[in-house]
Scaffold this motif. Structure first.
Motif, mmCIF file in Angstrom:
data_model
loop_
_atom_site.group_PDB
_atom_site.id
_atom_site.type_symbol
_atom_site.label_atom_id
_atom_site.label_comp_id
_atom_site.label_asym_id
_atom_site.label_seq_id
_atom_site.Cartn_x
_atom_site.Cartn_y
_atom_site.Cartn_z
ATOM 1 N N LEU A 37 0.829 -1.209 0.000
ATOM 2 C CA LEU A 37 0.000 0.000 0.000
ATOM 3 C C LEU A 37 0.864 1.260 0.000
ATOM 4 O O LEU A 37 0.560 2.236 -0.684
ATOM 5 N N LEU A 40 2.190 1.645 -3.500
ATOM 6 C CA LEU A 40 1.185 2.129 -4.437
ATOM 7 C C LEU A 40 0.981 3.635 -4.313
ATOM 8 O O LEU A 40 0.880 4.355 -5.316
ATOM 9 N N LYS A 41 0.908 4.128 -3.094
ATOM 10 C CA LYS A 41 0.705 5.563 -2.879
ATOM 11 C C LYS A 41 1.908 6.371 -3.357
ATOM 12 O O LYS A 41 1.747 7.412 -4.012
ATOM 13 N N PHE A 44 2.133 6.461 -7.212
ATOM 14 C CA PHE A 44 1.228 7.459 -7.795
ATOM 15 C C PHE A 44 1.909 8.826 -7.828
ATOM 16 O O PHE A 44 1.892 9.515 -8.857
ATOM 17 N N HIS A 85 -3.487 3.267 -12.878
ATOM 18 C CA HIS A 85 -2.974 3.154 -11.511
ATOM 19 C C HIS A 85 -4.055 3.525 -10.502
ATOM 20 O O HIS A 85 -4.230 2.825 -9.495
ATOM 21 N N TYR A 88 -6.623 0.743 -10.409
ATOM 22 C CA TYR A 88 -6.071 -0.428 -9.731
ATOM 23 C C TYR A 88 -6.030 -0.203 -8.221
ATOM 24 O O TYR A 88 -6.379 -1.090 -7.433
ATOM 25 N N CYS A 89 -5.625 0.998 -7.809
ATOM 26 C CA CYS A 89 -5.508 1.295 -6.380
ATOM 27 C C CYS A 89 -6.860 1.287 -5.678
ATOM 28 O O CYS A 89 -6.944 1.021 -4.475
ATOM 29 N N GLU A 90 -7.918 1.577 -6.422
ATOM 30 C CA GLU A 90 -9.257 1.524 -5.843
ATOM 31 C C GLU A 90 -9.583 0.121 -5.350
ATOM 32 O O GLU A 90 -10.323 -0.048 -4.376
ATOM 33 N N TRP A 92 -7.610 -1.676 -3.853
ATOM 34 C CA TRP A 92 -6.915 -1.789 -2.570
ATOM 35 C C TRP A 92 -7.414 -0.749 -1.572
ATOM 36 O O TRP A 92 -6.780 -0.504 -0.541
ATOM 37 N N LEU A 94 -7.791 2.525 -2.026
ATOM 38 C CA LEU A 94 -7.142 3.831 -2.124
ATOM 39 C C LEU A 94 -7.802 4.666 -3.212
ATOM 40 O O LEU A 94 -7.895 4.226 -4.358
ATOM 41 N N MET A 99 -4.366 9.416 -2.424
ATOM 42 C CA MET A 99 -2.978 9.406 -2.889
ATOM 43 C C MET A 99 -2.461 10.814 -3.120
ATOM 44 O O MET A 99 -1.284 11.102 -2.883
ATOM 45 N N TRP A 161 -0.045 -7.387 -10.742
ATOM 46 C CA TRP A 161 1.153 -6.560 -10.921
ATOM 47 C C TRP A 161 2.175 -7.307 -11.773
ATOM 48 O O TRP A 161 2.731 -6.752 -12.725
#
Length: 220
Positions: A37, A40-41, A44, A85, A88-90, A92, A94, A99, A161
């Motif tokens: 996590l 990922l942040k 971004f 990105h 995809y992060c949504e 998880w 986020l 971000m 990934w």
């Protein structure tokens, strides 16, 4: 010289980057969710500066042909990759707002500002040498992990990934970028002061990639 000469000039750093424990744990599904996590942040935030660097590439271009070679990558970043990105992060938990509000970690600041500073101080060749470890390294990591017997795909939360960066589409895109870089490097002798300067830029950017992986592990 070409991009393979740059990799050969910093084999130790390149190994530390492409074989980093973060990557190994991601590929076998053992990476701590907190580490992922955080990555990922920060990734971004990194991509935003990466797009700025490609925009600088248009400015630093020496002719219209070079501008036309750089612009599609900038469009891809702004129109596709960053949106992908975020999407995809949504998955998880986020959001883009989450971000955007995240503070840049030390490694993120060091890496992105190094690339931008190199591009501002140098020419288009130096800029793209500083950018190269990210794309070329991710392509190598993706291909190696996707085809490694040690990689666990079934039940791996990070499977997408591995599959994304190992995909034919991503590999083809990186190959096109590497071809452009090789054109910029073609008339430069590896052992010349200019060649050695470019090797040092590539080595430093590769070290920044190692630090980027490590800050993810350190966040867990």
């Amino acid at each position: 010289m070409n991009h393979q000469d740059l990799i050969k000039a910093c084999q130790s750093e390149w190994h530390d980057y492409t074989q980093h424990p973060f990557v190994e744990q991601l590929a076998n599904g053992e990476l701590a969710p907190a580490a992922y996590l955080h990555y990922l942040k920060q990734d971004f935030l990194f991509l935003i500066h990466y797009a700025r660097a490609y925009a600088l590439g248009v400015y630093k271009a020496q002719n219209l042909e070079q501008m036309r070679r750089v612009l599609p990558s900038l469009h891809a970043l702004l129109d596709t990759e960053i949106a992908h990105h975020v999407s995809y992060c949504e998955q998880w938990g986020l959001t883009e707002a989450d971000m955007q509000a995240e503070s840049e970690d030390f490694g993120t600041v060091a890496y992105t500002r190094y690339v931008l500073d190199t591009g501002l101080a140098g020419d288009i060749c130096e800029l793209f040498v500083a950018l190269a470890p990210c794309s070329i390294g991710y392509a190598q990591i993706g291909a190696e992990r996707l085809n490694s017997a040690d990689t666990v795909l079934e039940g791996n939360a990070f499977r997408s990934w591995v599959e994304m960066y190992g995909s034919e589409e991503f590999q083809d895109g990186v190959a096109t970028g590497a071809e452009f870089l090789d054109q910029l490097l073609a008339d430069i002798e590896l052992d010349s002061p200019r060649g050695q300067r470019l090797c040092e830029i590539f080595r430093t950017a590769t070290r920044m990639e190692v630090a980027f992986w490590q800050q993810g592990l350190d966040a867990a």
